[in-house]
Design an enzyme around this catalytic site. Structure first.
Site, short mmCIF file in Angstrom:
data_model
loop_
_atom_site.label_atom_id
_atom_site.label_comp_id
_atom_site.label_asym_id
_atom_site.label_seq_id
_atom_site.Cartn_x
_atom_site.Cartn_y
_atom_site.Cartn_z
N TYR A 33 25.30 52.43 73.11
CA TYR A 33 25.78 51.11 73.52
C TYR A 33 26.17 51.10 74.99
O TYR A 33 25.89 50.16 75.72
CB TYR A 33 26.98 50.67 72.65
N GLU A 34 26.82 52.16 75.39
CA GLU A 34 27.30 52.23 76.78
C GLU A 34 26.12 52.17 77.76
O GLU A 34 26.18 51.47 78.77
CB GLU A 34 28.09 53.53 76.96
N ASP A 37 33.20 47.92 66.64
CA ASP A 37 32.92 46.51 66.35
C ASP A 37 34.17 45.68 66.66
O ASP A 37 35.27 46.03 66.24
CB ASP A 37 32.55 46.35 64.88
N ASP A 91 33.69 55.26 55.19
CA ASP A 91 34.43 54.17 55.81
C ASP A 91 35.79 54.70 56.25
O ASP A 91 36.58 55.18 55.42
CB ASP A 91 34.61 53.04 54.77
N GLU A 130 34.51 61.59 65.82
CA GLU A 130 34.11 60.29 66.37
C GLU A 130 33.98 59.33 65.20
O GLU A 130 33.25 59.60 64.24
CB GLU A 130 32.79 60.35 67.14
N THR A 143 27.32 56.72 75.44
CA THR A 143 26.82 56.43 74.10
C THR A 143 25.60 55.51 74.25
O THR A 143 25.31 55.01 75.34
CB THR A 143 27.89 55.70 73.25
N GLU A 148 30.32 57.80 60.08
CA GLU A 148 29.55 56.56 60.22
C GLU A 148 29.46 55.89 58.85
O GLU A 148 29.18 56.56 57.85
CB GLU A 148 28.16 56.86 60.81
N ASP A 166 33.25 47.71 76.09
CA ASP A 166 32.92 46.73 77.14
C ASP A 166 33.70 45.44 76.88
O ASP A 166 33.65 44.53 77.69
CB ASP A 166 31.42 46.39 77.08
#
Ligand code: SAM
Length: 211
Positions: A193-194, A117, A95, A43, A191, A68, A153
């Site tokens: 955010y989801e 992002d 990164d 991920e 997640t 991450e 989204d």
């Protein structure tokens, strides 16, 4: 996700036993880290780690790596990770721009991108994780039958991504503009955010693509 910088997070992350600190050394031999030949799923932009941790619980025969960029975000994931008994999940503070320095050709079976992002400014197009810049990196390390699953989204980012995958000659396996009202929701793991967007009744877009 840019959490306020947490003092000491960089040092804390490096010391954590579930963080791989020199991932370049494992290029081409990631299976040795997991002591098995199970498929490897990544991920990218794992945030606070809820999604990949749940996946790792549900699928003990898959090896997971959460990537991450920011220590302060990763620290949150590690706080949760520490409470569980998983031996199929590691994290890297890294990164994804440099992905091909840590994974060899055909080493990865699946990549997840969740609520990446959007980088809305034109001059930042190459930073979008679904840009052709990144697709070419994924293409190098994904197996021939490997796949990428992307959720967002953000309709503009989703439409941009469709254009990019077409330009890079990737193929769509599954697509939904409203994941939570589709057949694909049965296997879905939310997640952080989801959860927020779903509680605001925003539709979630999803694509599953392959090279
Ligand atoms: N996936 C999580 C979720 O859905 O809750 C977090 C989404 S957040 C909007 C995007 C995350 O991707 C942030 O934590 C950010 O630091 C990370 N990120 C962005 N660009 C990255 C890159 N090039 N390499 C690794 N992580 C990145």
């Amino acid at each position: 996700m840019r959490l306020r910088n947490i003092t000491g997070s960089r040092e804390a992350v490096v010391k954590d036993r579930y963080v791989i600190t020199e991932p370049e050394k494992l290029k081409g031999i990631w299976h040795s880290r997991f002591n098995n030949n199970n498929p490897i799923h990544l991920e990218i932009g794992a945030g606070k780690g809820q999604f990949i941790m749940e996946l790792a619980h549900r699928n003990p025969n898959v090896n997971y790596i959460g990537i991450e960029k920011y220590s302060s975000v990763l620290l949150r994931a590690l706080e949760k990770r520490g409470e569980s008994e998983l031996d199929n999940l590691y994290f890297i503070r890294f990164d994804a721009e440099y992905l091909n320095t840590i994974f060899a050709e055909d080493e990865i079976d699946r990549i997840y991108l969740n609520f990446s992002d959007p980088w809305p400014k034109d001059r930042h197009v190459k930073r979008r994780l679904t840009s052709r810049n990144f697709l070419s990196k994924y293409e190098k390390c994904l197996k021939k039958d490997g796949e990428l699953i992307f959720k967002t989204d953000n309709r503009s980012l989703f439409d941009f991504s469709l254009g990019e995958l077409e330009a890079a000659k990737w193929t769509i396996k599954d697509i939904s503009y409203d994941l939570h009202n589709s057949q694909y929701v049965a296997d879905n793991i939310m997640t952080e955010y989801e959860e927020r967007f779903v509680s605001e009744n925003k539709p979630i877009h999803m694509m599953r693509i392959h090279r």
